[in-house]
Write a protein that holds these residues in place. Structure first.
Motif, PDB file in Angstrom:
ATOM      1  N   GLY A  95       0.812  -1.214   0.208  1.00 43.25           N
ATOM      2  CA  GLY A  95       0.017  -0.063  -0.012  1.00 43.25           C
ATOM      3  C   GLY A  95       0.821   1.247   0.149  1.00 43.25           C
ATOM      4  O   GLY A  95       2.137   1.286   0.183  1.00 43.25           O
ATOM      5  N   THR A  96       0.145   2.243  -0.190  1.00 42.75           N
ATOM      6  CA  THR A  96       0.655   3.772  -0.112  1.00 42.75           C
ATOM      7  C   THR A  96       0.258   4.407   1.107  1.00 42.75           C
ATOM      8  O   THR A  96      -1.112   4.480   1.360  1.00 42.75           O
ATOM      9  CB  THR A  96       0.560   4.445  -1.375  1.00 42.75           C
ATOM     10  N   VAL A  97       1.069   5.042   1.606  1.00 45.23           N
ATOM     11  CA  VAL A  97       0.890   6.244   2.920  1.00 45.23           C
ATOM     12  C   VAL A  97       0.801   7.493   2.346  1.00 45.23           C
ATOM     13  O   VAL A  97       1.746   8.104   1.976  1.00 45.23           O
ATOM     14  CB  VAL A  97       1.597   5.867   3.973  1.00 45.23           C
ATOM     15  N   TYR A  98      -0.377   8.266   2.757  1.00 41.15           N
ATOM     16  CA  TYR A  98      -0.520   9.691   2.472  1.00 41.15           C
ATOM     17  C   TYR A  98      -0.530  10.669   3.628  1.00 41.15           C
ATOM     18  O   TYR A  98      -1.133  10.229   4.568  1.00 41.15           O
ATOM     19  CB  TYR A  98      -1.646   9.950   1.714  1.00 41.15           C
ATOM     20  N   LYS A  99      -0.335  11.833   3.746  1.00 42.82           N
ATOM     21  CA  LYS A  99      -0.476  12.765   4.613  1.00 42.82           C
ATOM     22  C   LYS A  99      -1.650  13.305   4.035  1.00 42.82           C
ATOM     23  O   LYS A  99      -1.733  13.887   2.857  1.00 42.82           O
ATOM     24  CB  LYS A  99       0.548  13.726   4.569  1.00 42.82           C
ATOM     25  N   VAL A 100      -2.609  13.471   5.129  1.00 44.54           N
ATOM     26  CA  VAL A 100      -4.040  13.799   4.550  1.00 44.54           C
ATOM     27  C   VAL A 100      -4.592  15.018   5.607  1.00 44.54           C
ATOM     28  O   VAL A 100      -4.106  15.011   6.517  1.00 44.54           O
ATOM     29  CB  VAL A 100      -5.032  12.834   4.428  1.00 44.54           C
ATOM     30  N   ARG A 101      -5.639  15.641   4.999  1.00 46.55           N
ATOM     31  CA  ARG A 101      -5.942  16.513   6.085  1.00 46.55           C
ATOM     32  C   ARG A 101      -7.761  16.472   5.960  1.00 46.55           C
ATOM     33  O   ARG A 101      -8.207  16.572   4.881  1.00 46.55           O
ATOM     34  CB  ARG A 101      -5.599  18.160   5.489  1.00 46.55           C
ATOM     35  N   HIS A 102      -7.948  16.695   7.279  1.00 49.25           N
ATOM     36  CA  HIS A 102      -9.656  16.597   7.298  1.00 49.25           C
ATOM     37  C   HIS A 102     -10.046  18.208   6.847  1.00 49.25           C
ATOM     38  O   HIS A 102      -9.795  19.038   7.283  1.00 49.25           O
ATOM     39  CB  HIS A 102     -10.001  16.576   8.722  1.00 49.25           C
ATOM     40  N   ARG A 103     -11.119  18.165   5.643  1.00 48.95           N
ATOM     41  CA  ARG A 103     -11.497  19.423   5.379  1.00 48.95           C
ATOM     42  C   ARG A 103     -12.229  20.289   6.177  1.00 48.95           C
ATOM     43  O   ARG A 103     -12.201  21.593   5.952  1.00 48.95           O
ATOM     44  CB  ARG A 103     -12.247  18.791   3.910  1.00 48.95           C
ATOM     45  N   GLN A 104     -12.986  19.482   7.126  1.00 50.17           N
ATOM     46  CA  GLN A 104     -13.662  20.611   7.994  1.00 50.17           C
ATOM     47  C   GLN A 104     -13.056  20.957   9.113  1.00 50.17           C
ATOM     48  O   GLN A 104     -13.030  22.009   9.626  1.00 50.17           O
ATOM     49  CB  GLN A 104     -14.955  19.667   8.317  1.00 50.17           C
ATOM     50  N   THR A 105     -12.062  19.984   9.654  1.00 43.99           N
ATOM     51  CA  THR A 105     -11.520  20.390  10.954  1.00 43.99           C
ATOM     52  C   THR A 105      -9.954  20.889  10.586  1.00 43.99           C
ATOM     53  O   THR A 105      -9.233  21.415  11.532  1.00 43.99           O
ATOM     54  CB  THR A 105     -11.441  19.271  11.857  1.00 43.99           C
ATOM     55  N   SER A 106      -9.339  20.589   9.527  1.00 46.95           N
ATOM     56  CA  SER A 106      -7.849  20.754   9.157  1.00 46.95           C
ATOM     57  C   SER A 106      -7.040  19.940   9.944  1.00 46.95           C
ATOM     58  O   SER A 106      -5.775  20.042   9.958  1.00 46.95           O
ATOM     59  CB  SER A 106      -7.527  22.500   9.331  1.00 46.95           C
ATOM     60  N   ALA A 107      -7.508  18.865  10.679  1.00 50.03           N
ATOM     61  CA  ALA A 107      -6.554  18.175  11.551  1.00 50.03           C
ATOM     62  C   ALA A 107      -5.959  17.374  10.292  1.00 50.03           C
ATOM     63  O   ALA A 107      -6.345  16.633   9.511  1.00 50.03           O
ATOM     64  CB  ALA A 107      -7.502  17.308  12.257  1.00 50.03           C
ATOM     65  N   ILE A 108      -4.622  16.860  10.735  1.00 50.03           N
ATOM     66  CA  ILE A 108      -3.638  16.058   9.964  1.00 50.03           C
ATOM     67  C   ILE A 108      -3.591  14.528  10.271  1.00 50.03           C
ATOM     68  O   ILE A 108      -3.286  14.453  11.408  1.00 50.03           O
ATOM     69  CB  ILE A 108      -2.563  16.820   9.886  1.00 50.03           C
ATOM     70  N   TYR A 109      -3.999  13.594   9.400  1.00 52.29           N
ATOM     71  CA  TYR A 109      -3.595  12.152   9.850  1.00 52.29           C
ATOM     72  C   TYR A 109      -2.855  11.395   8.575  1.00 52.29           C
ATOM     73  O   TYR A 109      -2.523  12.173   7.640  1.00 52.29           O
ATOM     74  CB  TYR A 109      -5.049  11.524   9.447  1.00 52.29           C
ATOM     75  N   ALA A 110      -2.519  10.297   8.768  1.00 56.59           N
ATOM     76  CA  ALA A 110      -1.671   9.496   7.810  1.00 56.59           C
ATOM     77  C   ALA A 110      -2.701   8.472   7.409  1.00 56.59           C
ATOM     78  O   ALA A 110      -3.627   8.011   8.250  1.00 56.59           O
ATOM     79  CB  ALA A 110      -0.603   8.776   8.458  1.00 56.59           C
ATOM     80  N   LEU A 111      -2.727   8.288   6.125  1.00 55.96           N
ATOM     81  CA  LEU A 111      -3.935   7.640   5.335  1.00 55.96           C
ATOM     82  C   LEU A 111      -2.946   6.277   4.455  1.00 55.96           C
ATOM     83  O   LEU A 111      -2.549   6.651   3.779  1.00 55.96           O
ATOM     84  CB  LEU A 111      -4.824   8.299   4.359  1.00 55.96           C
ATOM     85  N   LYS A 112      -3.246   5.091   4.969  1.00 57.38           N
ATOM     86  CA  LYS A 112      -2.847   4.001   4.125  1.00 57.38           C
ATOM     87  C   LYS A 112      -3.893   3.501   3.380  1.00 57.38           C
ATOM     88  O   LYS A 112      -4.948   2.797   3.717  1.00 57.38           O
ATOM     89  CB  LYS A 112      -2.262   2.869   5.181  1.00 57.38           C
ATOM     90  N   ILE A 113      -3.550   3.473   2.090  1.00 58.94           N
ATOM     91  CA  ILE A 113      -4.423   2.736   0.858  1.00 58.94           C
ATOM     92  C   ILE A 113      -3.951   1.425   0.719  1.00 58.94           C
ATOM     93  O   ILE A 113      -2.783   1.275   0.271  1.00 58.94           O
ATOM     94  CB  ILE A 113      -4.624   3.591  -0.203  1.00 58.94           C
ATOM     95  N   ILE A 114      -4.689   0.465   0.794  1.00 56.86           N
ATOM     96  CA  ILE A 114      -4.118  -1.064   0.531  1.00 56.86           C
ATOM     97  C   ILE A 114      -4.826  -1.520  -0.713  1.00 56.86           C
ATOM     98  O   ILE A 114      -5.978  -1.500  -0.921  1.00 56.86           O
ATOM     99  CB  ILE A 114      -4.569  -1.703   1.686  1.00 56.86           C
ATOM    100  N   ARG A 115      -3.900  -1.812  -1.540  1.00 54.71           N
ATOM    101  CA  ARG A 115      -4.409  -2.430  -2.822  1.00 54.71           C
ATOM    102  C   ARG A 115      -3.659  -3.787  -3.066  1.00 54.71           C
ATOM    103  O   ARG A 115      -3.579  -4.318  -4.296  1.00 54.71           O
ATOM    104  CB  ARG A 115      -3.657  -1.486  -4.006  1.00 54.71           C
ATOM    105  N   GLY A 116      -3.735  -4.497  -2.345  1.00 56.00           N
ATOM    106  CA  GLY A 116      -3.327  -5.927  -2.287  1.00 56.00           C
ATOM    107  C   GLY A 116      -4.225  -6.896  -3.078  1.00 56.00           C
ATOM    108  O   GLY A 116      -5.489  -6.744  -3.183  1.00 56.00           O
TER     109      GLY A 116
END
Length: 318
Positions: A59-80
């Protein structure tokens, strides 16, 4: 910093105890986690991708931002691909481990999701300093006290995992995530395994993960003993911490990438690794306890937490 030619035996500082049967970890089966979404993130469409943080297992890990709160998270998209026999990976397996964990030394999972396209996703806490591999590339070797602080945290994480019969199988600098305060968390459970009592080994249990950090018995399947499966994580930790100390992969000169055969020859049949002569006796002893070629002689995570190097040098908790 390069390794000196003069070889110093690492095992002379402290005796390395044999692992007794009483020290084997009892089997504690994980409870079934609730696969649900975070209260903070109701829908993946609420997240805006900012950049790629890395490519993990399957998978790939992204830095993402919540559109409403601007909080930052890490998002792993798995494509196995479940039909790919060369990648025996089940996304639900990694999700179960992450959702079942409750330790300050394990990356926090905030929720799991599945898109309409069938992709699975994991939202995790964002670690703002990245991973240890990027830090050592940017800043060079770490001090012994900093390595002890890191080692203390990773050992606590491994001790927690091993107590729940989980072997990580891919401990390395890029899978140890840090924040700006040097809090360290173990991440990427894509090839980790939940052990079951009296379970027989199979091919993938031995060879999954990054081979550069594999223990000798995993590189040479003829010497693989499933009773000491948790010892594989300890070897990988020793290699990782030694890499932080010398500033490059420790078994080869700077800039050289190992191949499978080189590692087998070095780890199974080579001499004990030497350290720069300025390394302390406690650090030499600690590394020796991690890098014992025979897994039965490697210290456990619990034992290493009481090693003088960790007890003397780690930073006091806030």
């Amino acid at each position: 910093m390069s390794l000196v030619k003069h070889r110093l035996q690492l095992s002379l500082q402290l005796p390395v105890p044999e692992v007794k049967n009483s020290e084997f970890i009892p089997f504690i089966h994980l409870s079934k986690p609730k696969i649900n979404a975070s209260q903070e993130v109701a829908d993946l469409l609420d997240l805006e991708k900012l950049c790629v943080l890395g490519h993990g297992n399957h998978g790939t890990v992204y830095k993402v931002r919540h559109r409403q709160t601007s909080a930052i998270y890490a998002l792993k998209i798995i494509r196995g691909d479940p039909d790919d026999s060369q990648q025996p990976y089940q996304p639900s397996h990694e999700m179960k481990i992450l959702l079942s964990m409750d330790s300050p030394f394990i990356i926090k999972c905030l929720g799991t999701y599945e898109s309409t396209a069938g992709e699975k996703a994991i939202v995790m806490k964002y670690m703002d300093a990245g991973a240890l591999d990027t830090l050592v590339k940017a800043n060079g070797p770490f001090s012994e006290s900093s390595i002890a602080h890191i080692g203390y945290q990773v050992l606590n994480g491994l001790n927690y995992l091993h107590a729940f019969n989980i072997v990580h199988l891919d401990i390395k600098p890029s899978n140890l995530l840090v924040d700006k305060n040097m809090n360290v968390k173990i991440g990427d459970f894509g090839v980790s395994k939940i052990m079951r009592e009296n379970e027989a080994p199979d091919y993938w249990d031995i060879y999954v993960g990054t081979y550069a950090y594999m223990s000798p018995e995993r590189l040479d399947s003829n010497s693989y003993d499933y009773r000491y499966v948790y010892a594989a994580d300890i070897w990988s930790l020793g290699v990782t911490l030694l890499e932080l100390y010398v500033g490059h992969f420790p078994f080869l000169p700077p800039g050289k990438k190992p191949n499978w055969m080189q590692l087998v020859l070095i780890t199974r049949f080579g001499e004990p690794l030497s350290l720069p002569e300025e390394a302390s006796a406690e650090f030499r002893s600690f590394i020796s306890c991690c890098l014992q070629k025979e897994p039965s002689k490697r210290w456990t995570a619990s034992q290493l937490l009481s090693h003088p190097y960790i007890c003397t040098n780690r930073r006091l908790e806030d």
